[in-house]
Design an enzyme around this catalytic site. Structure first.
Site, short mmCIF file in Angstrom:
data_model
loop_
_atom_site.label_atom_id
_atom_site.label_comp_id
_atom_site.label_asym_id
_atom_site.label_seq_id
_atom_site.Cartn_x
_atom_site.Cartn_y
_atom_site.Cartn_z
N MET A 75 34.35 40.78 42.08
CA MET A 75 34.22 40.33 43.47
C MET A 75 34.95 39.00 43.56
O MET A 75 34.35 37.92 43.51
CB MET A 75 32.75 40.20 43.85
CG MET A 75 32.01 41.52 43.88
SD MET A 75 30.31 41.41 44.48
CE MET A 75 29.57 40.36 43.23
N TYR A 127 34.33 33.14 49.28
CA TYR A 127 34.95 34.45 49.36
C TYR A 127 34.36 35.39 48.30
O TYR A 127 33.96 34.96 47.22
CB TYR A 127 36.46 34.35 49.15
CG TYR A 127 37.18 33.64 50.28
CD1 TYR A 127 36.88 33.90 51.61
CD2 TYR A 127 38.19 32.72 50.00
CE1 TYR A 127 37.54 33.26 52.64
CE2 TYR A 127 38.87 32.07 51.03
CZ TYR A 127 38.55 32.35 52.35
OH TYR A 127 39.20 31.71 53.37
N SER A 128 34.31 36.66 48.67
CA SER A 128 33.89 37.72 47.76
C SER A 128 32.54 37.38 47.11
O SER A 128 31.55 37.23 47.81
CB SER A 128 34.99 37.97 46.72
OG SER A 128 34.97 39.31 46.28
N GLY A 129 32.48 37.24 45.78
CA GLY A 129 31.23 36.92 45.13
C GLY A 129 30.63 35.62 45.62
O GLY A 129 29.41 35.46 45.65
#
Length: 317
Positions: free
Chosen positions: A17, A160-162
């Site tokens: 992620m 972002y993401s994770g």
């Protein structure tokens, strides 16, 4: 080399992620440090920046920790940094200058929860994401601990993401005009070293038992079976990611998926339902500290009122 092998195993053949540019940086680092000779990826000065040559920053962080207790005592707010790539364990922090481990983050939050001087917790997030392993367990713990004390996910300046998974589990998400959230997606890479080995005159023969034992080997082009395995891993992680975010921010899964792993900054993040309010990092901290100060003052006034009433009763006896 032992640490390099550990880090490379976290980069390749694993669902991540993380933003594509961060993955690209990791691949560039592996290309140089492990002499993988990955084509179409040249050397980058950014790689050197990711390999520590100066440990002064570590000493500065230790010194900063000494003053953290007095700040908490004054403000009632514990600020926990969540910076750089996210990795499962502290043992993975040795190679890169800016990383945060899930186990370290969990320990810091638990310590703040247990500290009677702490009334609010702020996760100071500036992360492009990282490993899937351990991320969902930490997010679930953050959500559970936020029921004991409010936890603010302060995006300063990237979640972002994770990194967004961590933020979404908080009580609230605060972004500034230039802070970004999103990239709700999963990515994975496979490295094929067979062409490099052939040029070097090296032939690798692998003997294995079990149909999937040799899946995702770097010594040959990815097979259809291995591609299916890696795709299934990515899809499974994506389903977990979108489901968790949907639950934490109270949004339909279909709407989370409809973001298509896009990036949202400032007001657009709020309009998309991915953040709660807009404030600069310093203003947000000031507002939280002021709210705690007001609560403390009200409690103190209440205690004084009770004490005065008790003294009046005692005087009348």
């Amino acid at each position: 080399m032992k640490n390099y092998l550990r880090l490379s195993s976290m980069l390749f053949n694993q669902p991540l992620m993380v933003t594509p540019d961060m993955l690209d940086l990791g691949v560039r680092w592996a290309n140089q440090a492990l002499h993988l000779n990955i084509i179409n990826i040249g050397p980058s000065s950014a790689i050197q920046a990711a390999i520590p040559t100066d440990f002064a920053a570590s000493n500065e962080r230790m010194a900063a920790n000494d003053g953290r207790a007095s700040v908490v005592a004054q403000t009632g707010v514990a600020v926990i940094p969540v910076s750089g790539a996210l990795v499962p364990r502290g043992a993975n922090l040795n190679l890169c200058e800016t990383m945060t481990s899930y186990e370290g983050m969990r320990a810091s939050i638990r310590q703040a929860i247990a500290d009677p001087m702490v009334e609010r917790i702020v996760l100071d997030i500036d992360s492009p994401g990282g490993a899937v392993a351990g991320a969902f367990e930490l997010a679930a713990d953050i959500r559970a601990m936020s029921q004991q004390k409010p936890i603010t996910g302060l995006v300063n300046f990237m979640a972002y993401s994770g990194g967004y998974l961590i933020a979404s589990a908080c009580t609230e998400i605060v972004v500034s005009m230039t802070s970004g959230v999103g990239s709700i997606g999963v990515i994975a890479s496979h490295v094929d070293k067979s062409a490099m080995a052939e040029k070097l005159g090296v032939k690798v023969t692998t003997v294995f038992a079990g149909a999937h034992k040799n899946d995702l080997t770097p010594h040959e082009p990815i097979s259809d079976q291995s591609l299916r395995v890696l795709t299934d891993l990515v899809e499974e992680s994506y389903a977990m990611f979108t489901s968790a975010v949907a639950d934490y921010i109270d949004m339909p899964v279909s709407k989370v998926r409809a973001t298509d792993a896009g990036l949202f900054r400032g007001q657009s993040a709020i309009d998309a339902g991915l953040a709660h309010r807009l404030a600069s990092p310093q203003d947000a901290l000031d507002e939280i500290s002021y709210a705690v100060a007001q609560t403390r003052a009200q409690r103190q006034a209440g205690r004084l009122s009770v004490r005065a009433a008790a003294m009046r009763i005692q005087a009348s006896l």
